[in-house]
Design a protein around this motif. Structure first.
Motif, PDB file in Angstrom:
ATOM      1  N   ASN A 146       0.887  -1.110   0.014  1.00 13.51           N
ATOM      2  CA  ASN A 146      -0.149   0.002  -0.025  1.00 13.51           C
ATOM      3  C   ASN A 146       0.741   1.076   0.020  1.00 13.51           C
ATOM      4  OD1 ASN A 146      -2.743  -1.151  -0.248  1.00 13.51           O
ATOM      5  ND2 ASN A 146      -2.612  -1.470   2.150  1.00 13.51           N
ATOM      6  N   ASP A 147       2.102   1.186   0.621  1.00 15.23           N
ATOM      7  CA  ASP A 147       2.739   2.568   0.927  1.00 15.23           C
ATOM      8  C   ASP A 147       3.605   2.866  -0.288  1.00 15.23           C
ATOM      9  OD1 ASP A 147       1.785   2.877   3.536  1.00 15.23           O
ATOM     10  OD2 ASP A 147       3.697   1.808   4.188  1.00 15.23           O
ATOM     11  N   ASN A 194       2.222  -1.888 -11.876  1.00 20.62           N
ATOM     12  CA  ASN A 194       1.419  -0.706 -12.245  1.00 20.62           C
ATOM     13  C   ASN A 194       2.812   0.539 -12.711  1.00 20.62           C
ATOM     14  OD1 ASN A 194       2.691   0.415 -10.000  1.00 20.62           O
ATOM     15  ND2 ASN A 194       0.889   0.523  -8.930  1.00 20.62           N
ATOM     16  N   ALA A 195       2.396   1.863 -12.678  1.00 22.15           N
ATOM     17  CA  ALA A 195       3.518   2.866 -13.080  1.00 22.15           C
ATOM     18  C   ALA A 195       4.547   2.726 -12.225  1.00 22.15           C
ATOM     19  CB  ALA A 195       2.610   4.054 -13.396  1.00 22.15           C
ATOM     20  N   LYS A 196       4.133   2.023 -10.974  1.00 18.48           N
ATOM     21  CA  LYS A 196       5.514   2.233 -10.063  1.00 18.48           C
ATOM     22  C   LYS A 196       6.522   1.070 -10.206  1.00 18.48           C
ATOM     23  CE  LYS A 196       2.792   5.280  -7.044  1.00 18.48           C
ATOM     24  NZ  LYS A 196       2.715   5.619  -5.588  1.00 18.48           N
ATOM     25  N   GLY A 197       5.939   0.259 -10.944  1.00 21.70           N
ATOM     26  CA  GLY A 197       7.017  -1.064 -11.102  1.00 21.70           C
ATOM     27  C   GLY A 197       6.340  -2.235 -11.044  1.00 21.70           C
ATOM     28  N   LYS A 198       6.994  -3.343 -11.069  1.00 21.84           N
ATOM     29  CA  LYS A 198       6.589  -4.693 -10.709  1.00 21.84           C
ATOM     30  C   LYS A 198       6.630  -5.131  -9.281  1.00 21.84           C
ATOM     31  CE  LYS A 198       7.656  -6.536 -15.382  1.00 21.84           C
ATOM     32  NZ  LYS A 198       8.335  -7.664 -15.943  1.00 21.84           N
ATOM     33  N   LEU A 199       5.575  -6.094  -9.077  1.00 20.47           N
ATOM     34  CA  LEU A 199       5.587  -6.510  -7.510  1.00 20.47           C
ATOM     35  C   LEU A 199       5.334  -7.804  -7.507  1.00 20.47           C
ATOM     36  CD1 LEU A 199       5.065  -5.953  -4.601  1.00 20.47           C
ATOM     37  CD2 LEU A 199       2.621  -5.437  -5.060  1.00 20.47           C
TER      38      LEU A 199
END
Length: 315
Positions: A190-191, A257-262
């Motif tokens: 989430n953060d 998402n736009a912030k990268g892979k997870l």
């Protein structure tokens, strides 16, 4: 509207509830008006699906003898039977212009004749709207016991279901196990990736758990990022196999998402019912095993037997 899936006869229920044949040569139902009136009245007395189909099955015998019927609604995972299966069958789709209400199959040891099919279709027109109402009632009840985000059972459903299953397992001497599952480092998801990504992870993880378990098992959202899976007729070895399948399947999932892979992992605690257990003690032992899994480095499965061994070592 009643649409046949495996027969030549057809009938249609219009909005004014008049039955019209499709095709000039199609046979018309030959049913006594008082039978239809009685059947229609009885079908209005319940919103419970099994009871509705039981009433329909019993009442139609006055017009067409059938050995059994089967109702299926795949979207709601429903399969309800009355009577027995026989070699010959005919199936119909129940629907209005707005609603699909499942498929109904009639079974009999001898072939259905054309005039019997016409009568069945006439009888079915009395079932369409009571079935629609019963399905809406079923779906409303199901929604009340379902977590709106993940689709897993909620705490109310868990409390009711687990209490019943523990009692039944003890009464019949059957095995029962539970898995307590926690998504590792979920706060960081989430953060760092946002709450929309967190919601997607929760939903997809719940779907993954459900895909890994049997139809007799159930998945509940316990709270936050914790889930409880109830495994019917599962001993410790079987529960550990399912737990490991869940752990590996979730670890193989990739989110982006736009912030990268997870990628996410899970810690799982497993407990199997004992004779002295109640629901609280069973869940508590699974929770203790989960704590040991997280304390031991996460992304692992620990059983209550392992925690008992660890505690004896500490002593």
């Amino acid at each position: 509207m009643v649409s046949p899936l495996h027969s030549n006869g057809r009938a249609q229920l219009r909005e004014e509830k008049a039955v019209t044949s499709i095709g000039d040569l199609a046979l018309k139902p030959d049913l006594r008006p008082e039978l239809l009136l009685k059947l229609s009245g009885k079908l209005q007395t319940t919103l419970e699906l099994s009871q509705l189909l039981e009433i329909f099955f019993e009442e139609i015998q006055q017009a067409v003898l059938v050995d059994g019927l089967t109702f299926a609604h795949s979207a709601n995972n429903l399969l309800i039977s009355q009577g027995k299966n026989s070699p010959h069958s005919v199936s119909y789709r129940l629907q209005t212009q707005q609603d699909y209400m499942g498929d109904l199959t009639f079974h009999r040891s001898t072939r259905f004749r054309e005039h019997e099919l016409a009568n069945l279709e006439g009888l079915l027109t009395t079932l369409v709207y009571p079935m629609r109402n019963a399905l809406r009632y079923y779906e409303a009840l199901a929604a009340a016991f379902r977590d709106p985000l993940t689709g897993a059972g909620n705490r109310v459903a868990l409390d009711k279901t687990l209490s019943r299953e523990v009692e039944l397992a003890k009464r019949h001497g059957q095995q029962l196990s539970v898995l307590m599952i926690d998504l590792d480092h979920f706060k960081q998801v989430n953060d760092e990736f946002g709450h929309s990504m967190g919601d997607k992870v929760l939903k997809d993880a719940a779907d993954c758990m459900t895909a890994c378990i049997r139809q007799t098992d159930m998945c509940f959202r316990y709270g936050g990022e914790e889930f409880l899976v109830m495994l019917s007729s599962a001993d410790q070895a079987g529960a550990l196999r399912i737990a490991e399948r869940i752990r590996m399947s979730i670890s193989d999932m990739t989110f982006e998402n736009a912030k990268g892979k997870l990628q996410v992992t899970t810690s799982i605690g497993c407990a199997t019912l004992r004779g002295i257990d109640n629901t609280d003690s069973l869940v508590q032992r699974a929770d203790t095993a989960l704590y040991e899994a997280k304390h031991g480095g996460r992304n692992r499965v620990i059983s209550d037997a392992d925690t008992a061994f660890t505690e004896s070592e500490r002593v």
